[in-house]
Design an enzyme around this catalytic site. Structure first.
Site, PDB file in Angstrom:
ATOM      1  N   ASP A  11      -7.167   1.280   0.709  1.00 38.26           N
ATOM      2  CA  ASP A  11      -5.766   0.580   0.901  1.00 38.26           C
ATOM      3  C   ASP A  11      -5.243  -0.437   0.020  1.00 38.26           C
ATOM      4  OD1 ASP A  11      -5.553   2.254   3.108  1.00 38.26           O
ATOM      5  OD2 ASP A  11      -6.027   0.933   4.622  1.00 38.26           O
ATOM      6  N   ASP A  55       0.598   3.898  -3.014  1.00 37.34           N
ATOM      7  CA  ASP A  55       0.329   5.072  -2.829  1.00 37.34           C
ATOM      8  C   ASP A  55       1.210   6.155  -3.527  1.00 37.34           C
ATOM      9  OD1 ASP A  55      -1.013   7.283  -1.350  1.00 37.34           O
ATOM     10  OD2 ASP A  55       0.981   7.480  -0.370  1.00 37.34           O
ATOM     11  N   GLU A  74       0.935  -1.285  -0.060  1.00 35.78           N
ATOM     12  CA  GLU A  74      -0.173   0.027   0.143  1.00 35.78           C
ATOM     13  C   GLU A  74       0.828   1.346  -0.121  1.00 35.78           C
ATOM     14  OE1 GLU A  74      -2.364   2.740   3.093  1.00 35.78           O
ATOM     15  OE2 GLU A  74      -2.068   0.602   3.796  1.00 35.78           O
ATOM     16  N   GLU A 117      -4.497   0.721  -3.602  1.00 36.11           N
ATOM     17  CA  GLU A 117      -3.114   1.316  -3.459  1.00 36.11           C
ATOM     18  C   GLU A 117      -2.391  -0.073  -3.566  1.00 36.11           C
ATOM     19  OE1 GLU A 117      -3.248   5.712  -1.686  1.00 36.11           O
ATOM     20  OE2 GLU A 117      -3.229   4.038  -0.233  1.00 36.11           O
TER      21      GLU A 117
END
Length: 215
Positions: free
Chosen positions: A108, A43, A39, A111
C-alpha cells in the site's frame, strides 16, 4: 529518503511523502492524515503506466495483457519492489502495529509513494520512477503470481486432509476494498491472507500456510 534520492527526486512538498508513509494506526494515534487516499491515486497511476508499457512494447491481446499486468501490480510484487528499496524502514505505524508491518501495508505504501510523486512532480516523473523500478522485473520474466493454492492443495491431498478458504473480513469502500481470508485444514486455521480481491487474499492465505509448514 534513499528510495527517492537514488532517482534524483526531491519533493517540493515533503508533507505529501510523509503522508504516503503514514499508516492509519499511526494517524489514529497522532490525529494526522494517512496514506489511504494517496494509495488510491498511486494505484491508478501505476496501472496506467504498466498498461501503457505492455501496449507499446508487446503485441499481446487484451486478455494476455491483463493477465501479465496483474503479475506485476499484485501485492506480492509491490511489496517486493518496496522491500528492495528499503521503503519499509520509513513506514510510520501505531504502537499496536509495530510488529505487524506486513506485505499488505508495504505494498500500500509503495502505491501511496507513487501517488505522492505524481501530485508533487507530475506524471512523467512518476512514470520514470515506476519504469525504473518495475521494467527490469518485466524484462527478467519474473513471475509473482505463483499458484500457491494449487501447491497447498497438492500438499493436503498427500495427507488426505480437507481444505477450505473462508472470507472472514471485508473492509473499505467499493473502489478500494480489502479482503481477509483464512485457510483451514481439517477445521484448523493454517494461514491468513489479505488482498484487494478474494482471489488474491486466498493466494496469500495459501502462501502463509505453506511458509508456516516449512518452519
Amino acid at each position: 529518503m534513499d528510495f527517492l534520492e537514488k532517482m534524483n527526486i526531491k519533493m517540493n512538498n515533503p508533507k505529501l511523502l510523509d503522508t504516503a508513509l503514514t499508516h492509519s494506526s499511526y494517524s489514529n494515534e497522532h490525529h494526522c492524515e494517512n496514506y489511504e487516499r494517496l494509495e488510491f491515486l498511486g494505484d491508478a497511476v501505476l496501472e496506467l503506466v504498466i498498461s501503457d508499457y505492455f501496449y507499446q512494447e508487446t503485441s499481446y491481446k487484451e486478455g494476455e495483457m491483463s493477465k501479465i499486468r496483474a503479475s506485476f501490480v499484485c501485492e506480492k510484487a509491490l511489496a517486493t519492489y518496496a522491500k528492495n528499496l528499503k521503503m519499509e524502514n520509513y513506514i510510520k505505524v501505531g504502537h499496536g502495529q509495530e510488529k505487524n508491518v506486513n506485505d499488505t501495508i508495504i505494498a500500500d505504501v509503495f502505491e501511496a509513494v507513487i501517488g505522492a510523486i505524481y501530485l508533487d512532480q507530475g506524471f512523467l516523473v512518476a512514470k520514470k520512477y515506476i519504469d525504473t523500478i518495475i521494467i527490469p522485473y518485466i524484462k527478467a520474466n519474473k513471475n509473482f503470481l505463483i499458484d500457491y493454492k494449487s501447491t497447498l492443495q497438492e500438499m493436503v491431498q498427500t495427507d488426505k486432509k480437507s481444505l477450505e478458504y473462508i472470507l472472514v473480513n471485508e473492509t473499505g469502500p467499493a473502489h478500494d476494498k480489502k479482503f481477509e481470508v483464512e485457510v483451514k485444514i481439517d477445521d484448523m486455521v493454517y494461514g491468513i491472507g489479505i488482498g484487494k480481491s478474494k482471489k488474491e487474499a486466498e493466494q496469500n492465505a495459501a502462501l502463509d500456510a505453506i511458509e508456516k509448514s516449512a518452519r
